[in-house]
Design an enzyme around this catalytic site. Sequence first.
Site, PDB file in Angstrom:
ATOM      1  N   GLU B 174       9.227  47.643  25.399  1.00  0.00           N
ATOM      2  CA  GLU B 174      10.628  47.878  25.766  1.00  0.00           C
ATOM      3  C   GLU B 174      11.301  48.962  24.935  1.00  0.00           C
ATOM      4  OE1 GLU B 174      12.366  43.974  25.699  1.00  0.00           O
ATOM      5  OE2 GLU B 174      11.345  43.361  27.532  1.00  0.00           O
ATOM      6  N   PRO B 195      14.825  47.953  17.512  1.00  0.00           N
ATOM      7  CA  PRO B 195      14.569  46.521  17.304  1.00  0.00           C
ATOM      8  C   PRO B 195      14.263  45.772  18.599  1.00  0.00           C
ATOM      9  CG  PRO B 195      16.625  47.187  16.250  1.00  0.00           C
ATOM     10  CD  PRO B 195      16.205  48.325  17.128  1.00  0.00           C
ATOM     11  N   HIS B 416      10.602  31.087  35.705  1.00  0.00           N
ATOM     12  CA  HIS B 416       9.908  30.385  34.628  1.00  0.00           C
ATOM     13  C   HIS B 416      10.005  31.227  33.364  1.00  0.00           C
ATOM     14  CE1 HIS B 416       6.900  28.118  37.511  1.00  0.00           C
ATOM     15  NE2 HIS B 416       8.107  27.592  37.522  1.00  0.00           N
ATOM     16  N   GLU B 417      11.098  31.058  32.626  1.00  0.00           N
ATOM     17  CA  GLU B 417      11.099  31.680  31.302  1.00  0.00           C
ATOM     18  C   GLU B 417      10.270  30.787  30.401  1.00  0.00           C
ATOM     19  OE1 GLU B 417      12.154  34.653  29.835  1.00  0.00           O
ATOM     20  OE2 GLU B 417      10.842  33.724  28.328  1.00  0.00           O
ATOM     21  N   GLU B 486       7.672  40.735  30.458  1.00  0.00           N
ATOM     22  CA  GLU B 486       7.213  40.722  29.064  1.00  0.00           C
ATOM     23  C   GLU B 486       5.710  40.443  28.923  1.00  0.00           C
ATOM     24  OE1 GLU B 486       9.888  38.332  29.631  1.00  0.00           O
ATOM     25  OE2 GLU B 486      11.465  39.809  29.271  1.00  0.00           O
ATOM     26  N   GLU B 510      17.927  45.928  32.535  1.00  0.00           N
ATOM     27  CA  GLU B 510      18.695  45.057  31.646  1.00  0.00           C
ATOM     28  C   GLU B 510      19.134  45.790  30.386  1.00  0.00           C
ATOM     29  OE1 GLU B 510      16.099  41.775  30.770  1.00  0.00           O
ATOM     30  OE2 GLU B 510      14.844  42.930  29.408  1.00  0.00           O
TER      31      GLU B 510
END
Lengths: 705, 705
Positions: B174, B195, B416-417, B486, B510
Site C-alpha cells: 500500500e 507508515p 470477511h475481515e 491485503e 481508500e
Amino acid sequence: MTNISKFILLICFCYTTTSSASAQELRSPDNNLTLKFSLGNTGSPVYQLSYKGKSVIKPSNLGFQLKNAADLLNGFEIADTKQSTFDESWKPVWGEVKIIRNHYNELAVTLKQPASDRFIVVRFRLFNDGLGFRYEFPQQKNLNYFTIKEEKTQFALAGDHKAFWLPGDYDTQEYSTTTSNLSEVRGKMKAAVTPNVSQKTFSETGLQTPLMMKSKDGLYINIHEAALINYSTMSLELNDKDMVLESVLTPDAIGDKGYMQAPTQSPWRTIIVSDKAGDILMSKTILNLNEPTKFKDTSWIKPIKYVGVWWEMITGKSTWAYNDLDNVQLGVTDYSKTTPNGKHAANTKRVKEYIDFAAENGLDAVLVEGWNEGWEDWFGKTKDYVFDFVTPYPDFDVKELHRYAASKNVKIMMHHETSSSVRNYERHLDTAYKFMVDNGYNAVKSGYVGNIIPRGEHHYGQWLVNHYQYAIEKAAEYKIMVNAHEAVRPTGLSRTYPNLLANEAARGTEYEAFGGNNADHTTILPFTRLMGGPMDYTPGIFETKISAYNPENNSFVHSTLARQLALYVTMYSPLQMAADLPETYNKYKDAFQFIKDVAVDWDDTKVLEAEPGDYITFARKAKGTNNWFVGSTCDENGRTSTVNLDFLDANKKYIATVYADGKDAHYELNPKAYVIKKINVKKGAKLSQYCAPGGGYAISIIEIK
Amino acid sequence: MTNISKFILLICFCYTTTSSASAQELRSPDNNLTLKFSLGNTGSPVYQLSYKGKSVIKPSNLGFQLKNAADLLNGFEIADTKQSTFDESWKPVWGEVKIIRNHYNELAVTLKQPASDRFIVVRFRLFNDGLGFRYEFPQQKNLNYFTIKEEKTQFALAGDHKAFWLPGDYDTQEYSTTTSNLSEVRGKMKAAVTPNVSQKTFSETGLQTPLMMKSKDGLYINIHEAALINYSTMSLELNDKDMVLESVLTPDAIGDKGYMQAPTQSPWRTIIVSDKAGDILMSKTILNLNEPTKFKDTSWIKPIKYVGVWWEMITGKSTWAYNDLDNVQLGVTDYSKTTPNGKHAANTKRVKEYIDFAAENGLDAVLVEGWNEGWEDWFGKTKDYVFDFVTPYPDFDVKELHRYAASKNVKIMMHHETSSSVRNYERHLDTAYKFMVDNGYNAVKSGYVGNIIPRGEHHYGQWLVNHYQYAIEKAAEYKIMVNAHEAVRPTGLSRTYPNLLANEAARGTEYEAFGGNNADHTTILPFTRLMGGPMDYTPGIFETKISAYNPENNSFVHSTLARQLALYVTMYSPLQMAADLPETYNKYKDAFQFIKDVAVDWDDTKVLEAEPGDYITFARKAKGTNNWFVGSTCDENGRTSTVNLDFLDANKKYIATVYADGKDAHYELNPKAYVIKKINVKKGAKLSQYCAPGGGYAISIIEIK
C-alpha cells in the site's frame, strides 16, 4: 483511661489495622498450612507458605513483565481483601475415587498499581494438602489487551531439596527423570538432555513441572499448575545459588509469552505439601482448582481397556507404512499401484486378529496405527500436508472392519498422528471426526511427533495449548474421547472436559523399545507426570526382550512381567492398554488374567505405601463392586513390600490372586519369572511380598459372594 | 579434400557441436525476442534476453541456496534440452478479451549436478511479448524434501532504467509508487516507506513486483511472476552498482524461504518487453503461463458491479462498530445490552437504502462491512478470536435483508475481515461459507488488515500464500466468488481459479481518504499492480472532499469527477464498485449514468495511447454487444488526448456520450467541473479531448440499431 493511654491504644490499634491491611494470613481448614501475603518495600506482592510451622516457600515475589507496557511487579497497594471458605463434594465422570471433596479457604487480594491506574487480583486457595493461586485481570480501563513478556512467579525453596526432575523444555517431556539435589541440577543437565526429534531446552538449570521434591526433613513438595487454558505452559528456572524457582513461560515464534485480553486469568500455580508421600499421590487439589464440567450428557464417556496394532511397529517387527517409497503425495500417489512392503501391520486380516483377541478377553477396543495413507514420509521432513485422516491404505477395509468390530462388540480406536502439522490437522478436523462417527469410532489417540508447524511455535506455547483445547472441545461436539500424545502435560482439565481421557506427555513404555526406561521410572511418574492427570502409559509388556520381535533391536523393558501387571493399578488412567501382542499374551494366559480382571474406573483408592523413586503400592476399589486391586512397583534394588489389607470390608471374604516376581526374578536377567498364588483374605490381612529389582506385584481381591 | 582439411573441418564441426551443447538459443514466434542459455565457467546456469537486437537482460545467474543441503547454483552440466512450440487459444470465463492466444516457443533444459547427483529443469517460454521461465524439481533419489534458504534468480539490467517502484516489503503493497531512475532508489527509499499497520521492508534497495521500467532508449520492461502457488512471494533486491536485480523470497517465522517436496516447481518469473507501452498493458503472458481451469461448471461466476456500505466508514462519517466499547468477547458480550453508538452504518434500514439504489440503477450487489460482531476492538490488538463471520449485530437482520435483496434481484456481498487472524478464519471458514450460501451471498470481500497471526509469519510468505489459496479453493466448493484485500498480489491464478475475481493488493481508493493518492497513481497501476490480475480499486468517488462527510478529515480525492468515471475502463476488473454514497450519486445522476452503462466484462480491448506515469486511454467492447467504452486518465499536468475511433465497426453508427473535465477542472481546485456531450460517431472518428490535471474522460459508444 487517660487521653495518652487512649492515644497509645489508638496508635496500637491503627498499627494493627495497618499491619493487617498489608500482611494477610490464610490457613488451611486443618490449620497445618499457613499462607502469608504482604507487600514488600517497593510495593511488590510477596507470598510465603509454611506447613506445620516449617517453611515450605520462603517469601517469594509475584507479578509480570509486560511487553510495551509498564510491568506488574511492584508499586502496588492492597485495595481490597476477601476471605471465604468453600466446601462441596462432587462426582467425577471417571476417576480414582467416587466422590471428591473440594474444601479450601480462600483469600482474594486486589492489588492496585496507582502509577498506572491498573489493578489485578491474586487469588489464593489453601487446601489441607496444598496451595493454589492465580492472577486475575478484571476488565478495566487501563488493562485491556496486553502481551506477557514473562511471568515472574517465584517459589523460594527452603533448602537444597532432593528433586525428581526433567530438563525444562518447550517441546518435549520424554526425558528420563533425574533424581538429585537441586544443587546438582546444573552438573547433571547435559546428561539429562537426551536426544529427541523435537526439543528445545532453555537453561542449564531449567526444569519442567510437575516438579517433585523432598526436603531433608522429610517434607514432600510438588509444584505444578492447574487449568492451563489459553495461556503458555509454565516451566521453572532454578536459581541454584538461592534455591529460588521462577516461572518461565513458553515463547511463541517471535519470543512473546502470552497474548491476553481482560477479563482473564492465569492458570493456578499449585504447591502440594505433606509429610506423607501418599498424600501427594492422593491429592485432588489440581482437579479441584479446575471448573466443574458444563457437559450436559456424559454418558458417552467411558473408560477403555484396549489392545492395539502398535507395539509390533514400535519394536520394528512391522511398519506403519504400506510401502517403501520415500515420497508420497496425498491424493496424487496411487497406493494401489505401489508395491506393499509386506510388513504393514494395519491390514484387515491382522486387525481382525486383534479384534478377536479383544472380544475373547473382554477388552473394549483395538487401537490401529498406520491405517491411513501418508506414513512413508511423515517423519522428520516438516511436511505440511502429511495426512488427511480419512483415506485408508488399500489393505485396510474401513467398512468391513467397522462391521466386524461391531459384530464382536469391540470398538476400533482411531489414530490421528498429526506429525505436528497443526494447521493441516485443524483443516481436516471436522471431516476427520465425522469420519470417525460415520465408521463407529468413538475415541482417538492423537499425536504431535516432530517440530510444530507453523514453524517457530513450540509444543507448549499458548498457540498449541489453544489448539489442543480446540481439538478436545470439537471432539466433544462429536461425542469423541481424546487421548493426546506429545501434547501439553495435563493440568486437571479433565474435570471440565471429561472427554479428555488421557495424555502421554512423558516418557512412556515405547521408550522401553528405544533403549529402555530406568527401573525406578514408574516409582516416580505418579509423583510427577500423573499429578496433573492420567497417562496413557501403555504397560503390559510380557515379552520384555525386544529382540524377540526384531532381532536388530537390543532394547529390553526394564521391568519384570509381574511389575507390568502392577502398573494397571499404580499408573492410574481411565484408558489402559494391554500393549503387547495377542500371540504373546496367549502364551501367558495365567498372567494375562490380571489384565482381564483389573478395572479401569474406581470408587476408592488408597496409598498403602510410597516413597518417590523407591516404591509405590496402591489399592483401588473397582467401581460398582466390592472388589479391590492392589499394585506395587519398586526400583532397581528390589524390596519386600509389607502391606495391610485393612481397607477391605469387615464383614466380607475375598479371594486374593497374587501375581508376583519369582524369587530369582530380575528386570534384566530374569524378567519373566513370576508366580501366581491364590489365598483367602479378609480385612486386616497382612501381606509380605518379595519384589524383584525392577519388579512388583499385582493382586486382584475378589469378593466371595 | 586433403586429410588435414578434413581434420580441420572435423574440429570445427566438433567445436560447433560442443558450443551448441552448452549454449542454447530460443526465439519468440515473431523473432523479436531472443533468449540465450548457457553454463558459465563454474557450471552456473546463465540466461540472457534481447529484444530486436537490444539487450534487455544481460547474462544473469539462476539457482538456489538450500538449507542443510548443497546449493543448486553451479557445478551443473546440461543433461538434456528440448525445444517445442505451443499455439492454442482459449476463452477466459471473464476478461478483457473474448479469446486469448497462447503462443510460445519453449526450451526445457535439464541440468544435472554430478557432485550431488541431483538434477533440475529450467523451462523457458518465449512469447512475442516476453519471457517466462521457471525451475522444476522432478522426483528423484537425491532431491526429495528440501528447504529453500534463498532463490538466486538474477535479472541483470542493461541500464539505469526509469522505474515505477514500490519498496520491497513482506507485508504490504500500500505504498505510493515512486518514479525514479534505479540509481535513485536508495536515496528515495526512506521517503517511500510511509507508515502502515503491517509492514516489513528488507532493504534500502528492495523492490516489489510487478516492477515496471522504461529504458533510456524507449524499451518497456516489466518483471513479475506467474502462478504463485505453494511458494513464497518474490521481491527483488537491486544491486545499484551493477543494476542487477536478484530475487528475494519472503521468509517465514524462522527465516526459511520455502518448504518443497519434489516433484514440484517454482512460479514462473516473467519479463514482459516491448517498445510500445500498450503492448505491456495488453500482454496475456502471465495468464497464459497459468494452468487452464479444471472447474467443470463456471456458470456461477459472474462479474459484479456493486455499491457498498463502506465509504461512509472509510471517510469517518459512520463506524463499522456498533458501540463504543474498547473490549468485546465473542459469545460472551451481549450486544443487545450495550448502548449503540448511533453511527453504525450496517443496519437493516440503511442497507435497504443501498439495496434500493442498486435495484433502481441496475447494479448487481451491495457490499456490507461492519455487519458482524467484533468491530469494536478488532484493530491493532493482535486479537486471535476476533470475528466469527456469522453473528450479526443486533441491528442487522440477516434473514430480512436476504429476503429484501432477493425481492429486488440484488445480492448482498459478504465481508470477511479476518484482522489477519488466519487460524481463526480457517477455523470458521466452512461455517462462514455455509452461512453465505444459506443466506443468499455468493461473493465475499475478505481482508487481512494487521500483522499476521500466527505471529512471525508475513502476508506474502509461503504459509499465507497457501492460506489464500485454501480460501479460494474452498470458496469454489461453495460456488463463492472471492475478492481478497491485503492478500498477496495476483499472478494470473484467475485463469485456473476463475472464482478469484479480484484482489486489492495495492494502494486503492481508500487512501484518498487517508491523505490522498498521487494524481498520476492510476496512470501507473495498470503497468504495475494490474499486470498480475484485476484490482478492486473501488473508484467512482464524486464527492472528492472528504470533509463533506466528516468535517475532521481534510483529505481529498486527487482526481476529477470525470476521471473517476474513466477508471471503470482504465482499471480493468470484473468486480467494480461505485464506491460513493447513493445520496451523492443521486445529486449527479447525469454523471452516474456512465457507471450504470459501463460494462464489467469485455469481448475486446484496445490501448489507444499509453505512457506509464503520464496517461492511459483504453477502449473496450462490452461483452455480447457492439458497444464500446473508452476511458482516459492522466497525471497532474493535464493534457489533450487525441484518439482515433478506428476500432468501431465500419458499417455501424454510434452515439458517443463523452463525460469530460470542464475547461477549468482541476483534481484539487475544481474537481467536480465536468461536461457531458453526446455526438454521433463512426469508425475512424477522431477525438481530441482536454483532460484536466488529475483528470480524464469517459465515453460510452452505443450502437444505433
